[in-house]
Design a protein around this motif. Structure first.
Motif, short mmCIF file in Angstrom:
data_model
loop_
_atom_site.label_atom_id
_atom_site.label_comp_id
_atom_site.label_asym_id
_atom_site.label_seq_id
_atom_site.Cartn_x
_atom_site.Cartn_y
_atom_site.Cartn_z
N VAL A 27 0.83 -1.22 0.00
CA VAL A 27 0.00 0.00 0.00
C VAL A 27 0.86 1.26 0.00
CG1 VAL A 27 -1.88 -1.17 1.20
CG2 VAL A 27 -0.13 0.00 2.53
N LYS A 28 2.18 1.11 -0.18
CA LYS A 28 3.04 2.29 -0.14
C LYS A 28 2.79 3.21 -1.33
CE LYS A 28 6.93 0.01 -2.48
NZ LYS A 28 8.36 -0.36 -2.37
N ASP A 29 2.32 2.63 -2.45
CA ASP A 29 2.04 3.48 -3.62
C ASP A 29 0.77 4.29 -3.45
OD1 ASP A 29 4.30 2.47 -4.86
OD2 ASP A 29 3.20 0.81 -5.80
N SER A 30 -0.12 3.82 -2.58
CA SER A 30 -1.38 4.55 -2.34
C SER A 30 -1.71 4.54 -0.86
CB SER A 30 -2.52 3.91 -3.15
OG SER A 30 -2.62 2.53 -2.82
N GLY B 131 -2.85 6.85 0.89
CA GLY B 131 -4.11 7.53 1.15
C GLY B 131 -5.30 6.59 1.10
N THR B 132 -5.22 5.58 0.24
CA THR B 132 -6.31 4.61 0.13
C THR B 132 -6.47 3.83 1.43
OG1 THR B 132 -5.92 4.38 -2.24
CG2 THR B 132 -7.19 2.64 -1.16
N SER B 133 -5.35 3.40 2.01
CA SER B 133 -5.40 2.65 3.26
C SER B 133 -5.97 3.50 4.39
CB SER B 133 -3.99 2.17 3.63
OG SER B 133 -4.03 1.44 4.84
N GLU C 189 -7.95 6.09 4.02
CA GLU C 189 -9.36 6.32 3.71
C GLU C 189 -10.22 5.10 4.06
OE1 GLU C 189 -12.13 7.78 -0.10
OE2 GLU C 189 -9.97 7.41 -0.33
N THR D 255 -2.94 -6.90 -3.32
CA THR D 255 -3.06 -5.51 -2.85
C THR D 255 -4.33 -5.29 -2.04
OG1 THR D 255 -1.84 -4.76 -4.82
CG2 THR D 255 -3.10 -3.11 -3.59
N ILE E 197 -4.49 -4.17 1.87
CA ILE E 197 -5.19 -2.96 2.32
C ILE E 197 -6.12 -3.28 3.48
CG2 ILE E 197 -6.94 -1.25 1.67
CD1 ILE E 197 -5.68 -1.11 -1.08
#
Length: 556
Positions: free
Chosen positions: A336-339, A341-343, A345, A416, A420
């Protein structure tokens, strides 16, 4: 159970051990030392009651994870690799059994209808709201690798509460009704969440039809009923065996061993037959405390009471300590390092679902429960409802274990979407336990200020595995001494629900004394065998009474 920390390898006594063997020794030494540190620090922080053992173990786990992460060069953050078997087979059974073994049976069943409303019906409501919300929102967020079964599992995962923090700051003397509701709901909630989780996993949800929905509901009730009966049956079997054979005449070790092994056997039998081990071992604990515990010698009673409590305490610390260390596991966070913010959120959304799902049933079900109560002190007022809602906001070990079971394979994940959900579960557990747990103490003081004078009440069950100073309910006046008094028959369902202590409990006591206790033993039906410890204690009591009799006559 696997072990990490392979960088700590050396020699011991001149003999070079294999890397894996020595790593295991080092890991276990450090982990046991950390458990000791949790106990010592928890004791030092006991006075202010702001930090309980759960939060202490989490903080120590986090700090240890940072140290290991730095020492290993960023390759590892924990001593143990998580295993669902480690949790469900070894750590969870002593925790749940001790909850049933130490519960005040009369008070638990007097509030049983309300507890079932919150613990079973409420959990189903929360499960429905969280599952529905996750399906609608996460689908729009394009979180890959998640299917319908995963969304339903999310509902079960985040419906499991952890009310330890609230129970540790509630005062049984001041709020006996509230304490009993929070405690009882927590146990039934965990069992219901796991039953729902298992029921979801056992069905093919690719095509949902009305028949599948009814099968799911039927499977839920089947697991609930059969697990309860299995636990009660195992408890009765242990009571009958100990009563008939009476191991205590030769060795107290044998009767202690048979109690511990029979308790564990109930859980393993449930797993063997694909039932709910939590429900089984919980009701096995209740039955064993009602019958088996009274059939053993006094020394065995003291031993078993403290043995079960100690095992439960260590298991809880073990779980929270591991959760703290595992929160920094890089393997899960690298997906989740690329996103990031998704985690974050997803974590915030799940926390919102928890808040809403909890409120959706606590306040309406409290209103329904109050309709069945006549006395004002038996009703749940608004402040108590707020605390019941708050007590169920924290998530703990059960949520973590279910999440690992659903979204990992042997503690590892390579998808992924699954990563998450794991990181979001860790975030919710840490945030809710630490933040909500720290706010619990001032919230209780604000909503329930301590009265200037406190009338301490005496429990009507003087001989039970746990010595509470007060009963878990506000009304403790009915006892076995009231057995011969006339009790009016309930004229309506409302009366049956509103006065269970004078109806259901009365009829159960008659049945228990007439049929159950003569066969399975229990208080007042302890085996009397010449030469046994019970015989000796009885003779000592009789000699003491005989010695006092002349003195009484002289005084008269």
């Amino acid at each position: 159970m696997g072990f990490d920390l392979g960088f700590l390898v050396g020699k011991m006594g001149g003999t070079t051990l294999a890397t894996s063997e020595y790593s295991s020794v080092v890991s276990m030494n450090l982990f046991v030392a950390l458990l000791c540190a949790c106990i010592v620090i928890g004791h030092l922080l006991e006075e202010n009651r702001w930090m309980n053992e759960s939060i202490t173990a989490l903080v120590i786990g986090l700090c240890t994870g940072v140290v290991i992460l730095l020492a290993s060069g960023g390759t590892s953050s924990h001593l143990l690799v998580f295993s669902e078997d480690l949790f469900f087979i070894y750590l969870l059974p002593p925790i749940i059994f001790n909850a049933g073994f130490q519960v005040k049976k009369k008070q638990f069943f007097r509030n049983f209808m309300t507890i079932v409303l919150f613990g079973a019906v409420g959990t189903v409501i929360s499960f429905t709201i969280i599952s529905f919300g996750a399906t609608k929102i996460f689908t729009k967020m394009n979180i890959s690798d998640l299917e319908l079964g995963d969304y339903l599992a999310i509902g079960a995962i985040f419906s499991a509460t952890d009310s330890v923090c609230t129970l540790q700051v509630l005062n049984q003397d001041q709020t006996p009704l509230l304490y009993s509701l929070v405690f009882g709901e927590g146990v039934v909630n965990d069992a219901t969440s796991v039953v729902i989780f298992n029921a979801v996993q056992n069905f093919d949800l690719s095509q949902i039809t009305t028949a599948v929905a009814f099968q799911l509901i039927g499977n839920f009730f089947y697991l609930f009923i059969t697990s309860t009966l299995l636990g009660a049956g195992t408890g009765l079997l242990s009571a009958y065996v100990i009563k008939k054979l009476y191991f205590g005449r030769h060795s107290t070790d044998r009767e202690v061993a048979i109690m511990i092994l029979m308790a564990y056997l109930s859980y393993m039998l449930a797993e063997l037959f694909y039932l709910s081990g939590i429900l089984t071992v919980f009701f096995c604990g209740i039955v064993m405390s009602h019958y088996t515990w009274h059939n053993v010698t006094e020394k065995s009673r003291v031993t078993t009471k403290h043995a079960f409590a100690t095992l439960s305490f260590i298991a809880e610390l073990f779980i929270f300590l591991y959760v703290g260390m595992d929160a920094l596991d890089l393997e899960k966070w690298k997906f989740v390092k690329d996103s990031p913010g998704t985690s974050v959120e997803v974590s915030a959304i799940l926390l919102g679902f928890v808040l809403v799902g909890r409120a959706a049933f606590v306040f309406p079900l409290s209103f329904l429960s109050n309709l069945t109560k006549k006395a004002q002190h038996e009703k749940i007022d608004f402040r108590q409802q707020v605390l019941i809602w708050w007590a169920g906001l924290m998530r703990g070990a059960v949520s973590m274990a279910l999440a690992y079971n659903q979204f990992t394979r042997k503690g590892h994940t390579a998808l992924t979407g699954n990563a998450i959900m794991i990181t979001s579960t860790i975030t919710v557990v840490l945030f809710s336990t630490m933040v909500f747990g720290l706010i619990t103490q001032p919230l209780v003081r604000l909503l329930l200020p301590a009265p200037k004078t406190l009338n301490r009440m005496i429990s009507s069950e003087p001989t039970s595995p746990k010595s509470f100073t007060v009963p878990l309910l506000g009304n403790g006046q009915d006892s076995e001494a009231d057995f011969g008094q006339h009790v009016p028959r309930p004229s309506s369902l409302r009366m049956l629900l509103s006065t269970p202590s004078h109806t259901v409990h009365h009829y159960w006591r008659k049945f228990d004394n007439a049929f159950m206790r003569p066969v399975f033993g229990g208080r007042g039906f302890v085996p009397f065998i010449p030469g046994s410890p019970t015989d000796q204690s009885v003779h000592q009591s009789q000699q003491h009474l005989v010695a006092e009799e002349p003195t009484r006559n002289q005084e008269c």
